[in-house]
Design a protein around this motif. Structure first.
Motif, PDB file in Angstrom:
ATOM      1  N   ARG A  95      47.950  34.036  77.742  1.00 44.07           N
ATOM      2  CA  ARG A  95      47.092  34.718  78.788  1.00 44.07           C
ATOM      3  C   ARG A  95      47.741  35.924  79.449  1.00 44.07           C
ATOM      4  O   ARG A  95      47.557  36.349  80.450  1.00 44.07           O
ATOM      5  CB  ARG A  95      46.697  33.789  80.121  1.00 44.07           C
ATOM      6  CG  ARG A  95      45.666  32.854  79.417  1.00 44.07           C
ATOM      7  CD  ARG A  95      45.141  32.003  80.726  1.00 44.07           C
ATOM      8  NE  ARG A  95      44.308  32.597  81.573  1.00 44.07           N
ATOM      9  CZ  ARG A  95      42.881  32.824  81.519  1.00 44.07           C
ATOM     10  NH1 ARG A  95      42.397  32.702  80.453  1.00 44.07           N
ATOM     11  NH2 ARG A  95      42.329  33.323  82.688  1.00 44.07           N
ATOM     12  N   ARG A 125      40.372  38.247  90.113  1.00 46.29           N
ATOM     13  CA  ARG A 125      39.763  39.029  89.557  1.00 46.29           C
ATOM     14  C   ARG A 125      40.193  40.202  89.185  1.00 46.29           C
ATOM     15  O   ARG A 125      40.856  40.829  89.871  1.00 46.29           O
ATOM     16  CB  ARG A 125      38.277  39.067  89.781  1.00 46.29           C
ATOM     17  CG  ARG A 125      37.630  37.528  89.926  1.00 46.29           C
ATOM     18  CD  ARG A 125      36.144  37.639  90.238  1.00 46.29           C
ATOM     19  NE  ARG A 125      35.278  38.243  89.367  1.00 46.29           N
ATOM     20  CZ  ARG A 125      34.122  38.575  89.403  1.00 46.29           C
ATOM     21  NH1 ARG A 125      33.342  38.316  90.577  1.00 46.29           N
ATOM     22  NH2 ARG A 125      33.357  39.264  88.630  1.00 46.29           N
ATOM     23  N   THR A 175      34.215  41.191  80.536  1.00 42.08           N
ATOM     24  CA  THR A 175      32.985  42.121  80.363  1.00 42.08           C
ATOM     25  C   THR A 175      33.564  43.519  79.880  1.00 42.08           C
ATOM     26  O   THR A 175      34.498  44.088  80.414  1.00 42.08           O
ATOM     27  CB  THR A 175      32.291  42.395  81.663  1.00 42.08           C
ATOM     28  OG1 THR A 175      31.827  41.072  82.099  1.00 42.08           O
ATOM     29  CG2 THR A 175      31.100  43.311  81.417  1.00 42.08           C
ATOM     30  N   SER A 205      31.735  37.774  84.823  1.00 42.84           N
ATOM     31  CA  SER A 205      33.203  37.354  84.204  1.00 42.84           C
ATOM     32  C   SER A 205      34.268  37.631  85.125  1.00 42.84           C
ATOM     33  O   SER A 205      34.387  38.207  86.208  1.00 42.84           O
ATOM     34  CB  SER A 205      33.587  38.177  82.859  1.00 42.84           C
ATOM     35  OG  SER A 205      33.358  39.667  83.081  1.00 42.84           O
ATOM     36  N   SER A 206      35.584  36.928  84.967  1.00 48.84           N
ATOM     37  CA  SER A 206      36.661  37.000  85.722  1.00 48.84           C
ATOM     38  C   SER A 206      37.447  38.285  85.643  1.00 48.84           C
ATOM     39  O   SER A 206      37.831  39.054  86.525  1.00 48.84           O
ATOM     40  CB  SER A 206      37.718  36.041  85.526  1.00 48.84           C
ATOM     41  OG  SER A 206      37.255  34.698  85.436  1.00 48.84           O
ATOM     42  N   SER A 231      45.347  35.319  74.071  1.00 50.31           N
ATOM     43  CA  SER A 231      44.383  34.521  74.942  1.00 50.31           C
ATOM     44  C   SER A 231      45.191  33.005  75.112  1.00 50.31           C
ATOM     45  O   SER A 231      44.657  32.400  76.036  1.00 50.31           O
ATOM     46  CB  SER A 231      42.967  34.125  74.425  1.00 50.31           C
ATOM     47  OG  SER A 231      43.224  33.554  72.897  1.00 50.31           O
ATOM     48  N   GLU A 274      29.784  40.802  76.632  1.00 52.57           N
ATOM     49  CA  GLU A 274      30.478  39.936  77.510  1.00 52.57           C
ATOM     50  C   GLU A 274      30.979  39.086  76.232  1.00 52.57           C
ATOM     51  O   GLU A 274      30.318  38.445  75.313  1.00 52.57           O
ATOM     52  CB  GLU A 274      29.631  39.129  78.301  1.00 52.57           C
ATOM     53  CG  GLU A 274      29.239  39.938  79.597  1.00 52.57           C
ATOM     54  CD  GLU A 274      28.399  39.053  80.429  1.00 52.57           C
ATOM     55  OE1 GLU A 274      27.459  38.157  80.114  1.00 52.57           O
ATOM     56  OE2 GLU A 274      27.722  39.606  81.659  1.00 52.57           O
ATOM     57  N   ASP A 291      34.465  35.860  75.875  1.00 56.48           N
ATOM     58  CA  ASP A 291      35.331  35.049  76.326  1.00 56.48           C
ATOM     59  C   ASP A 291      35.196  35.317  77.982  1.00 56.48           C
ATOM     60  O   ASP A 291      34.074  35.045  78.370  1.00 56.48           O
ATOM     61  CB  ASP A 291      36.827  35.765  76.035  1.00 56.48           C
ATOM     62  CG  ASP A 291      37.995  34.806  76.261  1.00 56.48           C
ATOM     63  OD1 ASP A 291      37.806  33.806  77.113  1.00 56.48           O
ATOM     64  OD2 ASP A 291      39.057  35.059  75.934  1.00 56.48           O
ATOM     65  N   ASP A 292      36.271  35.385  78.723  1.00 60.63           N
ATOM     66  CA  ASP A 292      35.875  35.935  80.078  1.00 60.63           C
ATOM     67  C   ASP A 292      36.073  37.320  80.663  1.00 60.63           C
ATOM     68  O   ASP A 292      36.510  37.659  81.724  1.00 60.63           O
ATOM     69  CB  ASP A 292      36.895  35.046  80.909  1.00 60.63           C
ATOM     70  CG  ASP A 292      36.372  34.682  82.472  1.00 60.63           C
ATOM     71  OD1 ASP A 292      35.184  34.823  82.753  1.00 60.63           O
ATOM     72  OD2 ASP A 292      37.138  34.013  83.218  1.00 60.63           O
TER      73      ASP A 292
END
Ligand code: ZN
Length: 244
Positions: free
Chosen positions: A209, A181, A113, A142-143, A206, A108, A110-111
């Motif tokens: 995004r 998600r 997996t 995570s998201s 990041s 895992e 940041d956001d």
């Protein structure tokens, strides 16, 4: 920070090198996120491990990485794959084996997996449909979830009502991470299977995004000639031409 998302290198040094050159051409990345299956099928397992290790990276284990070090049973593999994994295990150095032994199956960061197969079954499960992606939603917090294993670039998008949709992840999509998600597959570097023989990988920025997929042509004939010399199965050699 920028991250390269690579999966299923499968000991294909020409494909991996072409991807690394493409990453540099696009301004480079701070880190590589690798989704497993560094080795097996292709002719250069040691060289691919070395090349990855020279760079800042994180990596989860794939079923072929674990099979090559005898950590999982590969008797269920199809016959060509059994020949390849036996050959691969003989090419690995003690350092390679130690490195593969130490790989986690889930990371895992940041956001995200990161898993090879699926969050529910990181080593073996193929996420091939919205139904399977949907069943896996409770298994990651995570998201976003990054998967490999199928060697096909796709985007699974979870809806608020619990439904899940699937889109091909092509190189003309600018995927902006928002509320939804997602489960993403960046395709295969060393053995693409979506009908396009070019290597497939993605870059995540990041700050903006945005995730973009890239396809990279590489010297398939050289990889195939090496495989022939190593007497790897003909079916594994020819499929590289078609990306199947
Ligand atoms: Zn694979």
């Amino acid at each position: 920070m920028r991250y390269a998302i690579v999966s299923d290198i499968h000991a294909n040094l020409e494909a991996f090198t072409a991807v690394l050159e493409d990453i540099e051409k696009r301004g480079g990345v701070g880190k590589i996120w690798c989704l497993g299956d560094i080795v097996d099928y292709g002719p250069d397992p040691h060289e691919c491990i070395e090349l990855l290790r020279q760079r800042s990276h994180i990596v989860v284990a794939g079923n072929h990485d674990l099979a090559a070090i005898g950590k999982i049973d590969f008797s269920e593999f199809y016959p060509d794959a059994v020949v390849a994994v036996r050959w691969t295990s003989r090419q690995l150095t003690p350092t390679d084996i130690e490195y593969l032994q130490g790989l986690p199956t889930v990371i895992e960061e940041d956001d995200f997996t990161l898993v090879h197969g699926s969050p529910r079954n990181p080593v073996w499960e193929y996420v091939t449909s919205p139904d399977i992606a949907g069943e896996n939603l409770p298994y990651f917090k995570s998201s976003f979830c990054l998967v490999g294993h199928t060697h096909k670039p796709v985007i699974f998008r979870y809806q608020e009502n619990g439904d899940c949709t699937i889109d091909q992840f092509s190189d003309d999509i600018e995927l902006v991470l928002e509320q939804d998600r997602l489960m993403l597959n960046s395709g295969g570097v060393g053995q693409p299977r979506d009908g396009d023989p070019r290597a497939s990988y993605a870059i995540y920025d990041s700050e903006s995004r945005v995730i973009r997929l890239y396809r990279v042509a590489y010297d398939i004939a050289t990889t195939q000639a090496k495989m022939l010399k190593c007497r790897l199965p003909v079916g594994l050699i020819s499929r590289l031409s078609y990306g199947r």
